[in-house]
Design a protein around this motif. Structure first.
Motif, PDB file in Angstrom:
ATOM      1  N   SER A  42      -1.456   9.893  -1.936  1.00  0.00           N
ATOM      2  CA  SER A  42      -2.602  10.045  -2.876  1.00  0.00           C
ATOM      3  C   SER A  42      -3.529   8.703  -2.966  1.00  0.00           C
ATOM      4  CB  SER A  42      -2.367  10.216  -4.342  1.00  0.00           C
ATOM      5  OG  SER A  42      -1.302  11.395  -4.472  1.00  0.00           O
ATOM      6  N   ASN A  43      -4.827   9.293  -2.761  1.00  0.00           N
ATOM      7  CA  ASN A  43      -5.632   8.105  -2.631  1.00  0.00           C
ATOM      8  C   ASN A  43      -6.730   8.185  -3.738  1.00  0.00           C
ATOM      9  OD1 ASN A  43      -8.126   5.976  -2.004  1.00  0.00           O
ATOM     10  ND2 ASN A  43      -7.936   6.847   0.091  1.00  0.00           N
ATOM     11  N   ALA A  44      -6.587   7.547  -4.857  1.00  0.00           N
ATOM     12  CA  ALA A  44      -7.520   7.707  -6.219  1.00  0.00           C
ATOM     13  C   ALA A  44      -9.025   7.442  -5.734  1.00  0.00           C
ATOM     14  CB  ALA A  44      -7.027   7.094  -7.310  1.00  0.00           C
ATOM     15  N   TYR A  95       1.109  -1.196   0.065  1.00  0.00           N
ATOM     16  CA  TYR A  95      -0.072  -0.001   0.067  1.00  0.00           C
ATOM     17  C   TYR A  95       0.880   1.216  -0.002  1.00  0.00           C
ATOM     18  CZ  TYR A  95      -4.669  -2.171   0.639  1.00  0.00           C
ATOM     19  OH  TYR A  95      -5.792  -2.927   0.457  1.00  0.00           O
ATOM     20  N   ALA A  96       1.829   1.050   0.886  1.00  0.00           N
ATOM     21  CA  ALA A  96       2.808   2.318   0.675  1.00  0.00           C
ATOM     22  C   ALA A  96       3.311   2.722  -0.757  1.00  0.00           C
ATOM     23  CB  ALA A  96       4.097   2.180   1.797  1.00  0.00           C
ATOM     24  N   ASP A  97       3.872   1.617  -1.457  1.00  0.00           N
ATOM     25  CA  ASP A  97       4.180   1.640  -2.890  1.00  0.00           C
ATOM     26  C   ASP A  97       2.929   2.458  -3.846  1.00  0.00           C
ATOM     27  OD1 ASP A  97       6.776   0.875  -2.708  1.00  0.00           O
ATOM     28  OD2 ASP A  97       6.028  -1.206  -3.022  1.00  0.00           O
ATOM     29  N   ARG A  98       1.676   1.882  -3.418  1.00  0.00           N
ATOM     30  CA  ARG A  98       0.748   2.389  -4.132  1.00  0.00           C
ATOM     31  C   ARG A  98       0.038   3.768  -3.992  1.00  0.00           C
ATOM     32  NH1 ARG A  98      -5.335  -0.579  -3.717  1.00  0.00           N
ATOM     33  NH2 ARG A  98      -6.496   0.633  -4.905  1.00  0.00           N
ATOM     34  N   TYR A  99       0.210   4.011  -2.509  1.00  0.00           N
ATOM     35  CA  TYR A  99      -0.582   5.282  -2.131  1.00  0.00           C
ATOM     36  C   TYR A  99       0.439   6.295  -2.109  1.00  0.00           C
ATOM     37  CZ  TYR A  99      -4.838   3.087  -1.516  1.00  0.00           C
ATOM     38  OH  TYR A  99      -6.194   2.042  -1.610  1.00  0.00           O
ATOM     39  N   ASN A 127       4.828   9.489   9.915  1.00  0.00           N
ATOM     40  CA  ASN A 127       3.877   8.720  11.091  1.00  0.00           C
ATOM     41  C   ASN A 127       2.274   8.989  10.444  1.00  0.00           C
ATOM     42  OD1 ASN A 127       2.039   9.254  13.510  1.00  0.00           O
ATOM     43  ND2 ASN A 127       4.114   8.405  14.180  1.00  0.00           N
ATOM     44  N   ALA A 128       1.799   9.966  10.133  1.00  0.00           N
ATOM     45  CA  ALA A 128       0.652   9.952   9.650  1.00  0.00           C
ATOM     46  C   ALA A 128       0.392   9.054   8.396  1.00  0.00           C
ATOM     47  CB  ALA A 128      -0.032  11.361   9.141  1.00  0.00           C
ATOM     48  N   ALA A 129       1.454   8.955   7.482  1.00  0.00           N
ATOM     49  CA  ALA A 129       1.255   8.083   6.255  1.00  0.00           C
ATOM     50  C   ALA A 129       1.146   6.620   6.828  1.00  0.00           C
ATOM     51  CB  ALA A 129       2.080   8.024   5.469  1.00  0.00           C
ATOM     52  N   ALA A 134      -7.828  11.604   4.026  1.00  0.00           N
ATOM     53  CA  ALA A 134      -7.136  10.552   3.222  1.00  0.00           C
ATOM     54  C   ALA A 134      -7.998   9.275   3.288  1.00  0.00           C
ATOM     55  CB  ALA A 134      -5.750  10.128   3.845  1.00  0.00           C
ATOM     56  N   LEU A 135      -8.811   9.006   4.422  1.00  0.00           N
ATOM     57  CA  LEU A 135      -9.363   7.712   4.754  1.00  0.00           C
ATOM     58  C   LEU A 135     -11.160   8.034   4.337  1.00  0.00           C
ATOM     59  CD1 LEU A 135      -7.939   6.446   7.975  1.00  0.00           C
ATOM     60  CD2 LEU A 135      -7.556   5.665   5.965  1.00  0.00           C
ATOM     61  N   ASP A 136     -11.664   9.132   4.125  1.00  0.00           N
ATOM     62  CA  ASP A 136     -12.744   9.501   3.828  1.00  0.00           C
ATOM     63  C   ASP A 136     -13.342   8.865   2.429  1.00  0.00           C
ATOM     64  OD1 ASP A 136     -15.351  10.334   3.694  1.00  0.00           O
ATOM     65  OD2 ASP A 136     -15.081  12.221   2.933  1.00  0.00           O
TER      66      ASP A 136
END
Length: 142
Positions: free
Chosen positions: A74-76, A39-43, A87-89, A140-142
């Protein structure tokens, strides 16, 4: 007037790191950990791997976070794009994985792992209000 008590988050060090991931992700810890990195690679387009910190929340939950000062996330799926601390990531990525694994185990009839992931997700999300980047995390999570 009463003031809110800010919960203490503990960074896990040394040999305690060996128990952290099995406790956080249960019997799914090997796959779930690899999903956090994927997910780190993706987002996070500027993520290049490296060391990760483990954080324990007061209620037993926790999250992983890359050793990075800042990352673009980035969350498409919801249109979020912004700069957040490492930390937030990590908080966001761990929440996404816990949610995904909970859904997966619910769908495939593993109630025990579903309940474990749901509990850990709930513990993590109950801490958002105390995180200095709470508004970015929610967006980011919405």
């Amino acid at each position: 007037m009463t003031s809110a008590v800010i919960p203490v988050v503990t960074r896990i060090e040394g040999a305690q790191r060996l128990c952290f991931l099995p406790d956080l992700f249960g019997g799914d810890f090997v796959f779930a950990e690899s999903m956090v990195y994927a997910y780190a690679d993706r987002y996070c387009p500027d993520y290049r791997g490296g060391y990760w910190h483990f954080y324990r929340l007061p209620d037993g939950g926790g999250f992983m976070a890359p050793d990075a000062d800042i990352l673009t996330l980035s969350n498409a799926c919801n249109g979020f794009s912004g700069t957040v601390s490492g930390n937030a990531a990590g908080f966001i990525l761990t929440a996404l994985v816990l949610n995904h694994r909970c859904w997966h185990y619910n769908r495939h009839g593993n109630g025990a792992l579903c309940a474990h992931m749901a509990k850990r997700h709930e513990q993590l999300m109950s801490f958002v209000a105390f995180h200095p980047e709470q508004s970015l995390i929610w967006r980011a999570l919405d």
